[in-house]
Design a protein around this motif. Structure first.
Motif, PDB file in Angstrom:
ATOM      1  N   MET A   1      23.764  -4.818  19.312  1.00 54.79           N
ATOM      2  CA  MET A   1      24.797  -3.960  19.582  1.00 54.79           C
ATOM      3  C   MET A   1      25.759  -4.605  20.726  1.00 54.79           C
ATOM      4  O   MET A   1      25.049  -4.819  21.596  1.00 54.79           O
ATOM      5  CB  MET A   1      24.280  -2.732  19.900  1.00 54.79           C
ATOM      6  N   VAL A 143      14.394  12.573   8.445  1.00 50.77           N
ATOM      7  CA  VAL A 143      14.788  11.275   8.590  1.00 50.77           C
ATOM      8  C   VAL A 143      14.173  10.613   9.885  1.00 50.77           C
ATOM      9  O   VAL A 143      13.633   9.387   9.718  1.00 50.77           O
ATOM     10  CB  VAL A 143      16.436  11.029   8.850  1.00 50.77           C
ATOM     11  N   ASP A 179      18.298  11.386  19.555  1.00 53.49           N
ATOM     12  CA  ASP A 179      18.972  10.232  19.737  1.00 53.49           C
ATOM     13  C   ASP A 179      19.227   9.750  21.227  1.00 53.49           C
ATOM     14  O   ASP A 179      20.220   9.513  21.643  1.00 53.49           O
ATOM     15  CB  ASP A 179      20.300  10.128  19.058  1.00 53.49           C
ATOM     16  N   SER A 210      18.099  -1.210  16.651  1.00 57.66           N
ATOM     17  CA  SER A 210      19.301  -0.469  15.623  1.00 57.66           C
ATOM     18  C   SER A 210      19.724   0.812  16.269  1.00 57.66           C
ATOM     19  O   SER A 210      20.889   1.181  15.993  1.00 57.66           O
ATOM     20  CB  SER A 210      18.388   0.047  14.207  1.00 57.66           C
TER      21      SER A 210
ATOM     22  N   ARG B  36      33.919   9.571  17.351  1.00 56.53           N
ATOM     23  CA  ARG B  36      32.642   9.611  17.863  1.00 56.53           C
ATOM     24  C   ARG B  36      31.636  10.360  16.646  1.00 56.53           C
ATOM     25  O   ARG B  36      31.629  11.647  16.720  1.00 56.53           O
ATOM     26  CB  ARG B  36      32.248   9.994  19.042  1.00 56.53           C
ATOM     27  N   ASP B  69      34.323   4.782  16.252  1.00 59.55           N
ATOM     28  CA  ASP B  69      33.923   4.192  17.609  1.00 59.55           C
ATOM     29  C   ASP B  69      32.490   4.169  17.910  1.00 59.55           C
ATOM     30  O   ASP B  69      31.823   3.192  18.590  1.00 59.55           O
ATOM     31  CB  ASP B  69      34.475   5.069  18.680  1.00 59.55           C
ATOM     32  N   ALA B  70      31.972   5.366  17.502  1.00 65.29           N
ATOM     33  CA  ALA B  70      30.409   5.352  18.082  1.00 65.29           C
ATOM     34  C   ALA B  70      29.614   6.116  16.974  1.00 65.29           C
ATOM     35  O   ALA B  70      30.274   6.997  16.173  1.00 65.29           O
ATOM     36  CB  ALA B  70      30.384   5.874  19.330  1.00 65.29           C
ATOM     37  N   ASP B  72      25.374   7.397  16.021  1.00 63.28           N
ATOM     38  CA  ASP B  72      23.907   7.690  16.326  1.00 63.28           C
ATOM     39  C   ASP B  72      23.367   8.144  15.056  1.00 63.28           C
ATOM     40  O   ASP B  72      23.958   8.241  13.668  1.00 63.28           O
ATOM     41  CB  ASP B  72      23.916   8.844  17.312  1.00 63.28           C
ATOM     42  N   THR B  73      22.034   8.337  14.943  1.00 66.10           N
ATOM     43  CA  THR B  73      21.271   8.674  13.561  1.00 66.10           C
ATOM     44  C   THR B  73      21.754   9.864  12.862  1.00 66.10           C
ATOM     45  O   THR B  73      22.003   9.617  11.642  1.00 66.10           O
ATOM     46  CB  THR B  73      19.907   8.699  13.771  1.00 66.10           C
ATOM     47  N   TYR B  77      23.431   9.535   9.142  1.00 60.03           N
ATOM     48  CA  TYR B  77      22.775  10.063   8.152  1.00 60.03           C
ATOM     49  C   TYR B  77      23.556  11.020   7.292  1.00 60.03           C
ATOM     50  O   TYR B  77      23.650  10.862   6.285  1.00 60.03           O
ATOM     51  CB  TYR B  77      21.586  11.017   8.723  1.00 60.03           C
ATOM     52  N   ARG B  99      30.805  -1.484  10.904  1.00 58.55           N
ATOM     53  CA  ARG B  99      30.889  -2.472  12.156  1.00 58.55           C
ATOM     54  C   ARG B  99      29.289  -2.983  11.844  1.00 58.55           C
ATOM     55  O   ARG B  99      28.508  -2.303  11.716  1.00 58.55           O
ATOM     56  CB  ARG B  99      31.146  -1.882  13.352  1.00 58.55           C
ATOM     57  N   ALA B 101      27.591  -3.585  14.420  1.00 56.31           N
ATOM     58  CA  ALA B 101      26.673  -3.139  15.304  1.00 56.31           C
ATOM     59  C   ALA B 101      26.129  -1.699  14.602  1.00 56.31           C
ATOM     60  O   ALA B 101      25.167  -1.255  15.252  1.00 56.31           O
ATOM     61  CB  ALA B 101      27.538  -2.644  16.679  1.00 56.31           C
ATOM     62  N   HIS B 102      26.790  -1.147  13.621  1.00 63.41           N
ATOM     63  CA  HIS B 102      26.280   0.041  13.178  1.00 63.41           C
ATOM     64  C   HIS B 102      25.370  -0.107  11.979  1.00 63.41           C
ATOM     65  O   HIS B 102      24.927   0.673  11.471  1.00 63.41           O
ATOM     66  CB  HIS B 102      27.482   0.921  12.645  1.00 63.41           C
ATOM     67  N   ALA B 104      22.825  -2.029  11.376  1.00 65.98           N
ATOM     68  CA  ALA B 104      21.281  -1.767  11.440  1.00 65.98           C
ATOM     69  C   ALA B 104      21.022  -0.242  11.352  1.00 65.98           C
ATOM     70  O   ALA B 104      19.916   0.138  11.141  1.00 65.98           O
ATOM     71  CB  ALA B 104      20.861  -2.073  12.937  1.00 65.98           C
ATOM     72  N   LEU B 105      21.900   0.590  12.105  1.00 65.87           N
ATOM     73  CA  LEU B 105      21.441   2.095  12.142  1.00 65.87           C
ATOM     74  C   LEU B 105      21.361   2.546  10.547  1.00 65.87           C
ATOM     75  O   LEU B 105      20.482   3.594  10.268  1.00 65.87           O
ATOM     76  CB  LEU B 105      22.731   2.748  12.919  1.00 65.87           C
ATOM     77  N   ALA B 108      18.528   1.658   9.292  1.00 68.80           N
ATOM     78  CA  ALA B 108      17.216   2.453   9.668  1.00 68.80           C
ATOM     79  C   ALA B 108      16.911   3.862   9.046  1.00 68.80           C
ATOM     80  O   ALA B 108      16.154   4.240   8.592  1.00 68.80           O
ATOM     81  CB  ALA B 108      17.115   2.565  11.207  1.00 68.80           C
ATOM     82  N   VAL B 109      18.264   4.356   8.875  1.00 67.56           N
ATOM     83  CA  VAL B 109      18.476   5.896   8.128  1.00 67.56           C
ATOM     84  C   VAL B 109      18.145   5.837   6.839  1.00 67.56           C
ATOM     85  O   VAL B 109      17.298   6.401   6.224  1.00 67.56           O
ATOM     86  CB  VAL B 109      19.807   6.467   8.629  1.00 67.56           C
TER      87      VAL B 109
END
Lengths: 273, 390
Positions: A1, A143, A179, A210, B36, B69-70, B72-73, B77, B99, B101-102, B104-105, B108-109
């Motif tokens: 990231m 999750v 988070d 991640s 966000r 832009d941002a 989280d999980t 989700y 993106r 960067a996102h 991987a998130l 993961a979810v």
């Protein structure tokens, strides 16, 4: 990231002070005393954003105490602890809670609330700190339970019905519920078999990548240190010496030398290379 | 459809999450998300996404995330859930602009396999009630059986002890006599005394109407010696010592001390249960006797204070009112109650498993169960004694 993504994930509740920079935790001049016994004497520690920091040290050198002081569970005799750019001692209660909501902690045996199921445990911080609708809360809990590597049916179980490894994973799911920016782990692999420990290490590494976490872990597990830690902090002579594994391998201090060049340290490094 | 900005706009930090839809007229629909996407915006985003129900059965839908832009999980989700729902509704869904960067998130979810919510099984209220009643009944039956089984185990251990008397832990027995008997004296004495006072006062109040104040002594003598003395002693002991037995043995169970005892070739029943049971069987009759005396003493003090019955009169009247039978009827119950309390206390202690929480739960259960059993046994004794005319 990319770094800008990470800072954007959770902007501070108020304007971050100038010292935040790249360090999410700054400890300055920490002194810990229990009666006449001095555990830490002028200890400094910086934790960089997005790194995995392992804290090691002999028994009774105050690793867990240091963790508790960073978390604000114990007050140091002197010194300052800054987390995410906030001096924890000076914050008002509500500000401290908002900073705490950005940290997650996995205690040694999970510290799950024994009267609640795993899913209810994970939902506690979600219910306390957010206004999510109940349906979404339970879905998010599911999750997180999945992300911690537990099977979906584990959510309905009580902590007493789980094995030690599963309790740790459930504790991790609860620590990740909000988070957090920073994840604290107290001996995450203690009491796990080598396969389980390696899997847990990998899980932490994956989640750290991640989710863009900063991980701060107390550990005795040399395999964890060599495989997932970016830097290692050694508690020694009441202070801390930080470095990468390669730097510490060359450290002349007898304890550090013994630690990394002893039979177990050699074996762990051989396994890694 | 216009852009829906959630939250105050115009701040320098990343924008609050927003989502907008854009139809190109050719049946395709673009859903653009930005800002966000995190836990803070989630409550509002959740409603907004629920309301997103495109018309036209098989329209192709493109979910564009390039303006996020941002993330989280929770945000990841919500977006994953939206895509899954639209797919389930029969749309062709294409997620674009994730993106690196996102990514991987999202992995993961999604990797959890939990993105599609599973409905928890629900039960009808009445069926659930019937099921619970049934389960509780069966559990109670099992519990009773196991208690009988435990009595059997104790009997076997006693038989072994009779054959090898040297194996009796005399020191442990003495320790528990001190704990359960001697240390209970202050509280038991005070309570019995007070009950005697109360009984005398209430009895005097009623009997005075007939001018039969002196019969307070008969009332006190019979009721205390037959029932009240031993009952108070049993209830105090159940609360004090029955609970202590469960907590002690339960804690040993949690610490795996009981397992250690077994692996060392020792019998936990012989080592932990018998000394406690024996100690209680010895100390309970003594406590019951003490309780009787203190109860009568309390009654005597009250009689003297409100009825002017001197101690001498009290003793004379008591001598005429009670026979040795009344005393024996009370005392016979003592060892039986002691056995019940010790058995339940130790049995629940040995049933502790794993968690410290179960120690607390089973301790409560042991006290309730042993007091319940004591009173049931008392009723059975009453029936039996009246049958034999005692």
């Amino acid at each position: 990231m990319a770094p800008d993504d990470q800072t954007a994930r959770h902007p501070a509740p108020d304007a971050p002070s100038s010292s935040e920079g790249d360090f999410v935790i700054r400890v300055r001049g920490l002194v810990t005393r229990f009666g006449p016994q001095v555990l830490h004497d002028g200890l400094d520690l910086d934790v960089r954003r997005g790194e995995v920091l392992g804290i090691v040290g002999g028994s009774g050198t105050g690793k867990s105490v240091l963790l508790k002081e960073i978390l604000g569970l114990i007050h140091p005799a002197a010194g300052r602890v800054e987390m995410l750019g906030h001096d924890m001692e000076r914050l008002s209660d509500s500000e401290r809670i908002s900073v705490q909501a950005r940290t997650g902690v996995l205690f040694q045996d999970g510290a799950l609330f024994s009267s609640m199921t795993v899913a209810e445990n994970v939902m506690v911080p979600l219910k306390e700190h957010t206004d999510l609708p109940p349906q979404l809360t339970s879905e998010i809990a599911r999750v997180k339970i999945g992300m911690a590597g537990l099977p979906p049916n584990a959510g309905r179980k009580y902590p007493s019905e789980l094995s030690g490894g599963m309790r740790k994973r459930a504790g991790l799911a609860r620590a990740l519920a909000l988070d957090p920016d920073i994840l604290f782990l107290d001996e995450p692999t203690a009491g796990l078999d080598p396969i389980g420990a390696a899997a847990f290490d990998q899980l932490i590494r994956n989640l750290q990548r991640s989710l863009g976490l900063t991980v701060c872990m107390v550990t005795h597990d040399l395999d964890s240190l060599t495989s997932i830690c970016d830097r290692i902090a050694v508690l020694i002579d009441k202070k801390i010496r930080v470095g990468t594994l390669a730097e510490l391998l060359d450290d002349p201090h007898p304890w550090i030398h013994e630690y990394f060049h002893g039979p177990r340290g050699r074996a762990a490094r051989r396994a890694e290379s | 459809m216009g852009r829906v900005v959630l939250g105050e706009a115009g701040r320098m930090e990343p924008q609050e999450a927003w989502v907008e839809t854009d139809s190109d007229g050719a049946g395709a629909l673009a859903v653009v998300a930005g800002g966000r996407w995190d836990l803070r915006g989630a409550p509002r985003l959740c409603d907004r996404l629920e309301a997103l129900r495109p018309d036209g059965a098989a329209a192709a839908i493109r979910i564009d995330l390039s303006k996020v832009d941002a993330l989280d999980t929770v945000g990841a989700y919500l977006l994953a859930r939206l895509a899954d729902r639209l797919k389930a509704e029969g749309h062709a869904v294409d997620v674009t602009g994730v993106r690196p960067a996102h990514a991987a998130l999202f992995d993961a979810v999604r990797g959890t396999g939990c993105a599609v919510p599973v409905e928890p099984e629900r039960q009808h209220l009445i069926t659930a009630m019937v099921e619970r009643t049934g389960r509780a009944t069966v559990a109670m039956g099992h519990g009773a059986l196991e208690l009988v089984n435990f009595l059997g185990l104790m009997t076997v251990a006693v038989a072994r002890l009779v054959l090898h008397p040297g194996r009796l832990r005399a020191k442990s027995v003495m320790f528990h006599i001190e704990q359960t008997g001697l240390n209970a004296l202050p509280i038991l004495g005070l309570l019995s005394f007070l009950i005697g006072v109360v009984l005398a006062f209430q009895g005097a109040d009623q009997l005075r109407r007939f001018g039969a104040e002196l019969f307070v002594v008969n009332l006190l003598g019979v009721s205390i010696l037959r029932e009240i003395g031993i009952l108070i002693a049993a209830i105090i002991v159940a609360g004090r010592s029955g609970s202590a037995f469960t907590a002690q043995i339960g804690t040993m169970k949690v610490n795996q001390e009981v397992d250690a005892i077994r692996t060392l070739g020792l019998d936990p029943v012989e080592l932990l249960v018998l000394p406690r049971a024996l100690a209680l069987i010895i100390s309970m009759p003594l406590l019951a006797f003490y309780s009787n005396i203190m109860g009568l003493f309390g009654g005597a003090v009250m009689s003297w204070a409100v009825l002017d019955i001197s101690f001498g009169q009290f003793i004379r009247q008591l001598h005429g009112a009670v026979t040795i039978n009344h005393f024996v009827v009370g005392m016979v119950k003592a060892p039986v109650f002691a056995l019940v309390i010790a058995m339940v206390g130790c049995y629940e202690g040995l049933k502790v498993s794993g968690s410290a929480e179960s120690v607390g739960r089973l301790t409560t259960k042991a006290v309730v169960e042993s007091i319940f059993l004591v009173i049931v046994m008392d009723a059975l004794f009453s029936v039996a004694f009246s049958f034999f005319g005692l």
